[in-house]
Design a protein around this motif. Structure first.
Motif, mmCIF file in Angstrom:
data_model
loop_
_atom_site.group_PDB
_atom_site.id
_atom_site.type_symbol
_atom_site.label_atom_id
_atom_site.label_comp_id
_atom_site.label_asym_id
_atom_site.label_seq_id
_atom_site.Cartn_x
_atom_site.Cartn_y
_atom_site.Cartn_z
ATOM 1 N N VAL A 1 -29.572 -16.100 -18.862
ATOM 2 C CA VAL A 1 -28.189 -16.578 -18.906
ATOM 3 C C VAL A 1 -27.812 -17.170 -17.548
ATOM 4 N N VAL A 2 -27.240 -18.376 -17.582
ATOM 5 C CA VAL A 2 -26.690 -18.989 -16.377
ATOM 6 C C VAL A 2 -25.243 -19.369 -16.685
ATOM 7 N N THR A 3 -24.327 -18.950 -15.805
ATOM 8 C CA THR A 3 -22.908 -19.178 -16.045
ATOM 9 C C THR A 3 -22.284 -19.946 -14.892
ATOM 10 N N PHE A 4 -21.595 -21.027 -15.235
ATOM 11 C CA PHE A 4 -20.840 -21.819 -14.268
ATOM 12 C C PHE A 4 -19.362 -21.558 -14.523
ATOM 13 N N GLU A 5 -18.619 -21.277 -13.456
ATOM 14 C CA GLU A 5 -17.178 -21.074 -13.572
ATOM 15 C C GLU A 5 -16.454 -21.933 -12.546
ATOM 16 N N ALA A 6 -15.376 -22.547 -12.964
ATOM 17 C CA ALA A 6 -14.517 -23.327 -12.070
ATOM 18 C C ALA A 6 -13.114 -22.751 -12.154
ATOM 19 N N LYS A 7 -12.593 -22.312 -11.005
ATOM 20 C CA LYS A 7 -11.270 -21.704 -10.952
ATOM 21 C C LYS A 7 -10.461 -22.339 -9.835
ATOM 22 N N PRO A 8 -9.130 -22.275 -9.932
ATOM 23 C CA PRO A 8 -8.312 -22.782 -8.831
ATOM 24 C C PRO A 8 -8.721 -22.125 -7.520
ATOM 25 N N ALA A 9 -8.882 -22.931 -6.494
ATOM 26 C CA ALA A 9 -9.361 -22.417 -5.211
ATOM 27 C C ALA A 9 -8.448 -21.332 -4.665
ATOM 28 N N GLU A 10 -7.144 -21.479 -4.801
ATOM 29 C CA GLU A 10 -6.200 -20.479 -4.295
ATOM 30 C C GLU A 10 -6.333 -19.172 -5.044
ATOM 31 N N ALA A 11 -6.523 -19.258 -6.374
ATOM 32 C CA ALA A 11 -6.651 -18.045 -7.175
ATOM 33 C C ALA A 11 -7.895 -17.273 -6.781
ATOM 34 N N LYS A 12 -8.976 -17.996 -6.509
ATOM 35 C CA LYS A 12 -10.207 -17.326 -6.106
ATOM 36 C C LYS A 12 -10.022 -16.615 -4.769
ATOM 37 N N ALA A 13 -9.312 -17.273 -3.858
ATOM 38 C CA ALA A 13 -9.085 -16.666 -2.552
ATOM 39 C C ALA A 13 -8.243 -15.399 -2.674
ATOM 40 N N VAL A 14 -7.222 -15.446 -3.522
ATOM 41 C CA VAL A 14 -6.365 -14.273 -3.723
ATOM 42 C C VAL A 14 -7.164 -13.137 -4.341
ATOM 43 N N ALA A 15 -8.035 -13.480 -5.340
ATOM 44 C CA ALA A 15 -8.848 -12.462 -5.996
ATOM 45 C C ALA A 15 -9.803 -11.816 -5.006
#
Length: 231
Positions: A205-219
């Protein structure tokens, strides 16, 4: 790995080379089929040639339609692309007897660059399952807070070592060629969308995820907080 950047002319040239590479094989098969039709009198052989021409023409058309949305200026008169059109061209390109394609993205008008990023992630996912398998595409949130997840599941799924680095603009010896330009371009599009792409490779399994950069930083900050408290 070294951070690097390409000027506009080099980027355009490498993307053009990539598109030509994708299309030249089915076009060459069409030419071969036409040559057989010109020279062959046997009805069965002519039938095989016509079948080859038809399948190769369909393949060339599918690749060109996909590249038009993923790399080109499709819909340049507006700022949005119909995700239904994106699904159609991706399904035509990727879904075959070896690969099942599942698309769970609502049909909406979405920012052009975000659609381009999604298509490029689908192309990267397809490259990780050389023996075929299942590609599943999902999204969460609205256009302003959209996140994408593209999962490729198949026997011996594998991720080329250079792809994660290229997605963040890094490459060995600070150079990239036409074979590696697509993940680098996907990273550029992600940055233009203010989205951050992550890749996880596990067994089959290979998974690519794209998320808002700000949301990733907060997480990331929220995950680190408890550790700091314990310390």
């Amino acid at each position: 790995m070294t951070n690097f950047s390409l000027d506009a002319l080099d980027l355009a040239a490498l993307l053009s080379s990539r598109v030509c590479h994708d299309v030249i094989s089915p076009v060459g098969a069409i030419v071969n089929g036409l040559e057989v039709l010109e020279e062959e009198k046997d009805a069965e052989m002519r039938g095989h040639a016509l079948a080859l021409i038809k399948s190769s023409a369909n393949e060339a058309s599918a690749r060109l339609q996909f590249c038009r949305l993923a790399f080109g200026a499709a819909g340049s008169k507006g700022a949005s692309i119909d995700t239904g059109d994106a699904e159609l061209v991706t399904r035509q390109l990727l879904a075959d007897e070896r690969t099942q394609f599942n698309w769970s993205v609502p049909r909406v008008l979405m920012s052009k660059n975000k659609v381009k990023l999604l298509l490029n992630l689908c192309l990267l996912a397809d490259g990780t399952i050389p023996r075929g398998g299942v590609i599943s595409v999902t999204s969460t949130g609205s256009d302003e807070t959209i996140s994408f997840r593209v999962e490729a599941r198949g026997t011996n799924a594998r991720l080329a070592a250079h792809i994660p680095a290229l997605l963040v603009g890094e490459a060995e010896e600070g150079a990239v060629d036409a074979r590696a330009i697509q993940p680098y371009y996907a990273g550029l599009v992600a940055k233009a969308c203010d989205l951050s792409v992550t890749v996880v490779a596990e067994q089959d399994v290979v998974t690519f995820e794209a998320k808002p950069a700000e949301a990733k930083a907060v997480a990331g900050a929220s995950q680190e907080a408890p550790q700091s408290a314990v310390a």
